[in-house]
Structures are given as structure tokens and as C-alpha cells.
Motif scaffolding. Structure first.
Motif, short mmCIF file in Angstrom:
data_model
loop_
_atom_site.label_atom_id
_atom_site.label_comp_id
_atom_site.label_asym_id
_atom_site.label_seq_id
_atom_site.Cartn_x
_atom_site.Cartn_y
_atom_site.Cartn_z
N LYS A 92 -24.10 -7.31 19.22
CA LYS A 92 -24.79 -7.07 20.37
C LYS A 92 -24.00 -6.46 21.31
CE LYS A 92 -28.73 -9.30 20.54
NZ LYS A 92 -29.99 -8.69 20.86
N PHE A 93 -24.38 -5.33 21.80
CA PHE A 93 -23.63 -4.33 22.77
C PHE A 93 -23.62 -5.14 23.96
CE2 PHE A 93 -23.39 -1.16 25.91
CZ PHE A 93 -22.22 -0.43 25.53
N SER A 94 -22.37 -4.93 24.60
CA SER A 94 -22.03 -5.57 26.14
C SER A 94 -20.97 -4.77 26.53
CB SER A 94 -21.64 -7.01 25.73
OG SER A 94 -21.29 -7.58 27.13
N LYS A 95 -20.98 -4.48 27.72
CA LYS A 95 -19.77 -4.03 28.61
C LYS A 95 -19.10 -4.97 29.13
CE LYS A 95 -22.21 0.70 29.49
NZ LYS A 95 -22.44 1.37 30.40
N VAL A 96 -19.39 -6.30 29.19
CA VAL A 96 -18.76 -7.36 29.66
C VAL A 96 -17.69 -7.92 28.86
CG1 VAL A 96 -19.16 -9.55 31.02
CG2 VAL A 96 -20.80 -7.78 31.34
N TYR A 97 -16.65 -8.23 29.47
CA TYR A 97 -15.26 -8.81 28.85
C TYR A 97 -15.76 -10.48 28.85
CZ TYR A 97 -10.56 -10.35 27.63
OH TYR A 97 -9.55 -11.04 26.95
N ARG A 98 -16.18 -10.86 27.63
CA ARG A 98 -16.50 -12.43 27.51
C ARG A 98 -15.44 -13.07 26.75
NH1 ARG A 98 -20.69 -15.11 24.38
NH2 ARG A 98 -20.97 -13.17 23.40
N GLU A 99 -15.05 -14.39 27.53
CA GLU A 99 -14.08 -15.43 26.75
C GLU A 99 -14.91 -16.54 26.11
OE1 GLU A 99 -10.94 -16.21 29.07
OE2 GLU A 99 -9.64 -13.98 28.76
N THR A 100 -14.39 -16.88 24.95
CA THR A 100 -14.90 -18.18 24.52
C THR A 100 -14.13 -19.29 25.40
OG1 THR A 100 -12.82 -18.70 23.18
CG2 THR A 100 -14.67 -17.28 22.07
N LYS A 101 -14.73 -20.46 25.21
CA LYS A 101 -14.03 -21.53 26.17
C LYS A 101 -12.52 -21.86 25.57
CE LYS A 101 -15.82 -25.29 23.10
NZ LYS A 101 -16.77 -26.49 23.12
N GLU A 102 -12.12 -21.39 24.56
CA GLU A 102 -10.68 -21.54 24.16
C GLU A 102 -9.85 -20.34 24.94
OE1 GLU A 102 -11.18 -23.91 20.09
OE2 GLU A 102 -10.88 -21.72 19.84
N GLY A 103 -10.54 -19.62 25.57
CA GLY A 103 -9.77 -18.49 26.23
C GLY A 103 -9.50 -16.91 25.42
N PHE A 104 -10.31 -17.00 24.44
CA PHE A 104 -10.03 -15.83 23.71
C PHE A 104 -11.10 -14.88 23.68
CE2 PHE A 104 -7.87 -18.94 21.01
CZ PHE A 104 -6.65 -18.42 20.81
N GLU A 105 -11.00 -13.54 23.91
CA GLU A 105 -12.06 -12.51 24.12
C GLU A 105 -13.17 -12.86 22.71
OE1 GLU A 105 -14.82 -9.44 23.31
OE2 GLU A 105 -13.01 -9.44 21.99
N HIS A 106 -14.42 -12.91 22.99
CA HIS A 106 -15.39 -13.38 22.06
C HIS A 106 -15.33 -12.40 20.77
CE1 HIS A 106 -19.13 -13.58 20.20
NE2 HIS A 106 -19.14 -14.77 20.38
N HIS A 107 -15.07 -11.06 20.77
CA HIS A 107 -15.29 -10.24 19.54
C HIS A 107 -13.88 -10.44 18.78
CE1 HIS A 107 -19.06 -8.50 20.43
NE2 HIS A 107 -18.67 -8.42 21.27
N PHE A 108 -12.74 -10.55 19.46
CA PHE A 108 -11.74 -10.77 18.93
C PHE A 108 -11.50 -12.21 18.20
CE2 PHE A 108 -7.25 -12.88 19.10
CZ PHE A 108 -6.52 -11.89 18.92
#
Length: 288
Positions: A92-108
Motif C-alpha cells: 500500500k502506497f503511503s507518504k506517511v511515516y508510520r510506526e508499529t506499536k513497538e516503535g519501528f517504521e512499519h515497512h522496515f
């Protein structure tokens, strides 16, 4: 009958592989986020009279804790793993930097950290197989440099998910090398596999804009492979694993590892930085 684990096996390439392997009579363990999609695969396995050789495990692989839980659950269910196929990815394309609840960037977290954890933590079960194999479905051949000072692209001014995925592919290349170096005393083979453009729902519906969806679907009809065609090289590797410890392919074309991983002296650095990140946000992770 082999035991084959597919991470990200409820959609796209992973799902098609799962169905084919179920038909072939393999013991298939699918890891995916959607219980509903897992139930669909279970029904298909039952229809093929293969339900006894199919297992679905629900997990959010963007979470370190979930990867560790799944590893432990698999260890309680099987004595060995013959092959591990890593497919989990969000397109899914996104321009938003989004973190998991553990604090990691989601795609990373999903595209790299999960593959890191599963590769190393399943090493013990893989070593018990006669011909163990890991296939990391990523994108060897992508050009670029690893942002060693910012592995999660936190300081990227114009962040978007495509950049994150491309950077994740570079990390996965080094992961392959780091793994085979750490497992040098084993016979585990590691394949970095780039399927190219594939006509999956995730790829053709990556953009929320309806006009862009129509355009992407049109382009993929021209340049993209049907999923059934795209998995043919993977099925070949499953049947006949490469002889070298680390190989890279784009579809059927074997790539020069020296061109895929330009600096082979950085794998230990990536290993150290990754473990430090996990320790800082989640807790110490032992991989040996």
C-alpha cells in the motif's frame, strides 16, 4: 514430504505458492495476519483432501514479539523445517511515516526485521533438514546505498513507502550475506529472489486513487507476470536448491552477487545495528 514454512502466505505470491505446495502434498505452514484468509486456505486444503498437511498460524509479522511467538509455536509443532519462504510485505502506497506499536517504521519491521528474525531464529530447525533452503522474496538488483545512519529512514524529508521498500531490499541483500556467513558451518542455502512485476492484487491496488489503480492495472497487464508464472522459479528452487550458499535471481536470471552486494564487508555491521535496534525497543534477541 517436506515441511515448508511460508511467511506472508495468505496473499499474492505466498498464497499461490501455498496452494501449489498443498496440491503437491507438502506439509505447509502458513503465517499470515488475516484469520479469514487463513480459513479460506484451510477450506481449499480440505477440498484437496490435504487438510492434515496444512497449518495456518495467525500473526502480525510487523511486530518483533509476534515473530518470536511464531518461532516458538512452530518449534513446538515440528522437529525440523526443510524450507522457509519469506514473502510478507505491504505494498500500500503511503507518504506517511508510520510506526508499529513497538516503535519501528512499519515497512522496515515487516519487510526486513521479520525476515531477519525468522531467518536466524529458524536456523536450528533448518539445520535438521537434509537440504535446507531459505528463499527471501525481495528485490535483488535494486540500485542504491544503505542509509547506515538511518536504517528506518526516520530523517527522510520526503518519506514514502516505495523508498522504504527499496531501502528494505538493500537491507535484505545484506541480510542474506550476514546469514550465510553466520551459518557457514551448515548446509543451509539462501536465495534472494526478485519476482519482478507481478499481477497481484496488492501491487495493482497499491494506490488508493481510483485513476491510478486503473493505470497501474493497465501497465501490469503489459509488463507484469501472472502470479502462477511468477512462482515458477521459486518452485524450481524448492525442487532443486542452488548449490552455492548465497544466490540472487531476478525471475529466471541469475544475478552476480558481487553486483547485488557491492560491499561485502558491511554484513557484520548490519547484524550489529539490527540487534542493537531490537534490544533498544524490544529487548535482547539471541540469534545463536
Amino acid at each position: 514430504m517436506r515441511t515448508i514454512v511460508i511467511a506472508g502466505g495468505t496473499d499474492g505470491i505466498g498464497r499461490e505458492l501455498a496452494l501449489q505446495l498443498i496440491r503437491n502434498g507438502e506439509h505447509v505452514i502458513i503465517i499470515g495476519r488475516s484469520s479469514e484468509k487463513g480459513d479460506d486456505l484451510r477450506l481449499e486444503a480440505a477440498r484437496l483432501d490435504r487438510e492434515d498437511r496444512f497449518l495456518f498460524l495467525q500473526a502480525d509479522l510487523s511486530l518483533v514479539s509476534e515473530n518470536i511467538r511464531i518461532v516458538n509455536e512452530v518449534k513446538h509443532r515440528v522437529n525440523d523445517i526443510d524450507q522457509l519462504i519469506l514473502c510478507a510485505q505491504s505494498q500500500k502506497f503511503s507518504k506517511v511515516y508510520r510506526e508499529t506499536k513497538e516503535g519501528f517504521e512499519h515497512h522496515f519491521a515487516l519487510y526486513y526485521l521479520s525476515r531477519f528474525i525468522l531467518s536466524f531464529k529458524f536456523q536450528e530447525l533448518l539445520k535438521r533438514s537434509a537440504a535446507p533452503l531459505i528463499i527471501n522474496v525481495c528485490a535483488p538488483g535494486v540500485k542504491g546505498d544503505i542509509r547506515w545512519d538511518d536504517l528506518q529512514l526516520q530523517t527522510e524529508e520526503s518519506f514514502n513507502s516505495i523508498k522504504a521498500i527499496m531501502h528494505g531490499s538493500l537491507l535484505n541483500n545484506q541480510l542474506g550475506l550476514a546469514f550465510v556467513q553466520s551459518a557457514a558451518d551448515t548446509n543451509i542455502k539462501y536465495v534472494l529472489f526478485n519476482p519482478g512485476a507481478v499481477q497481484t492484487k496488492g501491487a495493482t491496488e497499491a494506490f488508493s486513487n481510483r485513476l491510478l489503480q486503473i493505470l497501474v492495472k493497465f501497465i501490469y497487464k503489459i509488463i507484469g507476470l501472472p502470479v502462477q508464472k511468477a512462482i515458477e522459479p521459486i518452485l524450481h528452487f524448492i525442487k532443486l536448491p542452488p548449490k552455492d550458499s548465497l544466490t540472487a535471481y531476478k525471475q529466471n536470471k541469475k544475478l552476480d552477487i558481487a553486483q547485488v552486494i557491492l560491499n561485502k564487508n558491511q554484513s557484520e555491521r548490519l547484524l550489529r545495528l539490527t540487534l542493537e535496534l531490537i534490544k533498544r525497543k524490544h529487548g535482547e534477541l539471541k540469534i545463536n
